[in-house]
Enzyme design. Structure first.
Site, PDB file in Angstrom:
ATOM      1  CG  HIS A  13      17.996 -16.912  12.567  1.00  0.00           C
ATOM      2  ND1 HIS A  13      18.891 -17.400  12.697  1.00  0.00           N
ATOM      3  CD2 HIS A  13      17.619 -15.326  12.244  1.00  0.00           C
ATOM      4  CE1 HIS A  13      19.553 -16.009  12.598  1.00  0.00           C
ATOM      5  NE2 HIS A  13      18.360 -15.473  11.888  1.00  0.00           N
ATOM      6  CG  HIS A  55      22.936 -14.398  10.511  1.00  0.00           C
ATOM      7  ND1 HIS A  55      23.147 -13.118  10.693  1.00  0.00           N
ATOM      8  CD2 HIS A  55      21.872 -14.725  10.560  1.00  0.00           C
ATOM      9  CE1 HIS A  55      21.326 -13.105  11.029  1.00  0.00           C
ATOM     10  NE2 HIS A  55      21.494 -13.247  10.526  1.00  0.00           N
ATOM     11  CD  GLU A  92      14.236  -7.044   5.688  1.00  0.00           C
ATOM     12  OE1 GLU A  92      15.341  -8.025   6.459  1.00  0.00           O
ATOM     13  OE2 GLU A  92      13.157  -6.271   6.085  1.00  0.00           O
ATOM     14  CB  SER A 143      20.177  -8.168   9.684  1.00  0.00           C
ATOM     15  OG  SER A 143      19.804  -9.419   9.446  1.00  0.00           O
ATOM     16  CG  ASP A 160      20.965  -9.205   5.179  1.00  0.00           C
ATOM     17  OD1 ASP A 160      20.849 -11.129   5.201  1.00  0.00           O
ATOM     18  OD2 ASP A 160      19.912  -9.111   6.416  1.00  0.00           O
ATOM     19  CG  HIS A 161      23.488 -12.365   7.156  1.00  0.00           C
ATOM     20  ND1 HIS A 161      22.501 -13.943   7.296  1.00  0.00           N
ATOM     21  CD2 HIS A 161      22.049 -11.670   7.784  1.00  0.00           C
ATOM     22  CE1 HIS A 161      20.646 -13.668   8.440  1.00  0.00           C
ATOM     23  NE2 HIS A 161      20.733 -12.263   8.098  1.00  0.00           N
ATOM     24  CG  PHE A 191       0.514  -3.713   6.670  1.00  0.00           C
ATOM     25  CD1 PHE A 191      -0.878  -3.597   6.578  1.00  0.00           C
ATOM     26  CD2 PHE A 191       1.442  -3.669   5.708  1.00  0.00           C
ATOM     27  CE1 PHE A 191      -1.108  -2.288   5.199  1.00  0.00           C
ATOM     28  CE2 PHE A 191       1.003  -3.031   4.728  1.00  0.00           C
ATOM     29  CZ  PHE A 191       0.273  -1.854   4.246  1.00  0.00           C
TER      30      PHE A 191
END
Length: 499
Positions: free
Chosen positions: A330, A462, A321, A111, A367-368, A279
């Site tokens: 994951h 990934h 994002e 990433s 991103d992937h 947060f």
């Protein structure tokens, strides 16, 4: 004679093509929808205005496969079969392309350099952020002279405002791609003792706020801004070894600070007073676990960021994002992937609603991709998080019979090539073996269910598959075909500089 027949056949085909409404299938809703889709594409006009604003929305790990699953889930949540559902960014007014995501030295991307590629226009090395190809991972001595200029720095020079928001730690790889330059993406609150060429990522964020590059930053990661031995707002522990309280430093520079929904709602979205929202001590909660009175949603943060940044008459750059799509992948936990994917779609819809296509370039991408996979042969409407139902002979919806594998057991639609849900179990002698366990529909649709996987890994990986990019607004039509990931920067750069 043969020539005459050939000419007659061509003429007949041409005549038939000219009158689609006369075809026997013309009464099918599928045919009508196809005609409407073509007309929408014909009517689409290229927008060659200069982009006043650029919004880059990145759903981390949301490749073509993951996006397919989220689309199905979103549709089924609305009572549809699912396959026919259209995500907010999949409409004809968005242009699209496939994106190659590999890094300079990695077939399977990370990433950090993928975010860097989108923010600088060049591909980068695995685990590095915004450093040129001569920099080496974990080697601070290679930082000096390899720093790259970011899109945020470029548009700041154009007197635009810059914001970055994420459901991950704001110091995590993708959001850090907006403002940081580092030889190791994991240097979030400290660098090696002998490293003088760069600061840690959290310190770089505050430096960039002081420099006027970053005007608004919201996400998780509070612990990286607070010293060791100091409690955070929610009673956690700071991690900074240098004794610096970056939150207090930011406030001393005039920044507003928010740490929960209540303080988020008190922010002055005036476009002038810098905003720092942290947060959670680490990543923000998964959407499925988020308490509305504790953390704002990604759509909430998107709305606030656009309201704040749009106060600048010169425009802005905003990166958004959805970081936890990646984390759930994951973990092999597709149920949370789906819910965070839907939350991302809601943020896209919010950004689209609050902006004008005439002057705002909206880019939606990932991103992937991950090592996610989809089993078959399932009937229409099979719950994307459930077991595979067989194809019905009559009607559209699946039959009520489960498809069985050769071991006599049913299987889920979604699986992973590797991960914690591996069907192979480590034995006492260190080898791996085992049979696939039974799974029921209740098991498969539970929020905490971990999908079955093949190769045992403590964290699913990934993959190097392409991702998609969708865009609307000025110069969005430049996204076409199959492109390198760094080209995304070049479209943004051209759009804000177009004559």
């Amino acid at each position: 004679m043969k020539l005459q027949l050939k000419i007659s056949a061509i003429a007949l085909c041409a005549a038939t093509a000219a009158h689609a409404q006369d075809l026997p299938q013309a009464g099918s809703p599928w045919f009508a929808a196809g005609q409407e889709a073509i007309q929408a594409l014909i009517d689409r006009q290229d927008n060659t205005n200069r982009a006043k604003n650029v919004i880059l929305l990145v759903s981390d790990g949301n490749g073509v496969g993951t996006n397919y699953a989220v689309r199905m889930f979103a549709g089924q949540q609305e009572g549809k079969l699912g396959e026919e559902h259209v995500m907010p960014y999949e409409t004809p007014d968005f242009h699209s392309a496939l994106v190659k995501t590999y890094n300079i030295n990695a077939q399977t991307p990370d990433s950090a350099p993928t975010a860097g590629a989108m923010n600088t226009g060049v591909k980068q090395r695995f685990n590095l952020i915004n450093l040129g190809g001569d920099a080496i991972h974990d080697d601070c001595s290679t930082v000096a002279g390899n720093e790259l200029t970011t899109f945020a720095e470029i548009v700041t020079g154009m007197e635009k405002s810059v914001g970055v928001i994420s459901t991950a730690r704001i110091t995590h790889a993708t959001p850090a791609g907006v403002y940081a330059k580092t030889a190791n993406r994991n240097w979030e609150d400290a660098v090696p003792d002998d490293c003088t060429a760069q600061k840690d990522i959290a310190a770089q964020l505050v430096d960039q706020m002081q420099a006027g590059v970053i005007d608004l930053a919201m996400g998780g990661g509070r612990r990286h801004f607070v010293p060791q031995g100091v409690q955070t707002d929610e009673g956690g522990n700071g991690r900074r070894a240098d004794g610096t309280n970056l939150i207090e430093m930011a406030q001393g520079l005039g920044a507003q600070y928010a740490w929960n929904t209540a303080t988020f709602g008190e922010l002055a979205l005036d476009g002038e007073t810098p905003v720092l929202g942290l947060f959670n001590d680490s990543h923000m909660e998964y959407e499925a676990d988020r308490a509305e009175d504790d953390e704002p949603s990604l759509a909430d943060m998107t709305r606030a960021a656009i309201e704040y940044l749009s106060q600048n008459e010169n425009g802005y750059y905003l990166e958004i994002e959805a970081g936890r799509v990646d984390h759930a992948n994951h973990a092999g936990n597709a149920a949370r992937v789906m819910r965070d994917g839907v939350a991302f779609a809601e943020a896209v819809a919010m950004a689209d609603e609050l902006t004008d296509d005439a002057d705002t370039l909206i880019i939606v991408t990932a991103d992937h991709e991950h090592a996610i996979a989809f089993n078959g042969y399932c009937g229409r409407g099979t719950p994307i998080l459930g077991l595979c139902y067989d194809i019905a002979q009559i009607g559209d919806k699946h039959s009520d019979e489960l498809v069985l594998a050769d071991d006599g057991k049913p299987y889920t639609v979604i699986g992973y090539l590797n991960g914690t849900g591996s069907v192979l179990v480590e034995q006492e002698d260190g080898t791996y073996s085992g049979a696939r366990p039974d799974v029921t529909q209740d098991d498969a649709t539970d929020l905490d269910y971990v999908q079955q996987a093949l190769i045992p890994k403590s964290s699913e990986t990934h993959s190097g598959e392409d991702v998609a990019v969708y865009a609307k607004g000025p110069w969005a039509h430049l996204f076409d075909g199959t492109i390198e990931q760094n080209v995304i920067f070049h479209v943004m750069h051209h759009a804000v500089n177009a004559e």
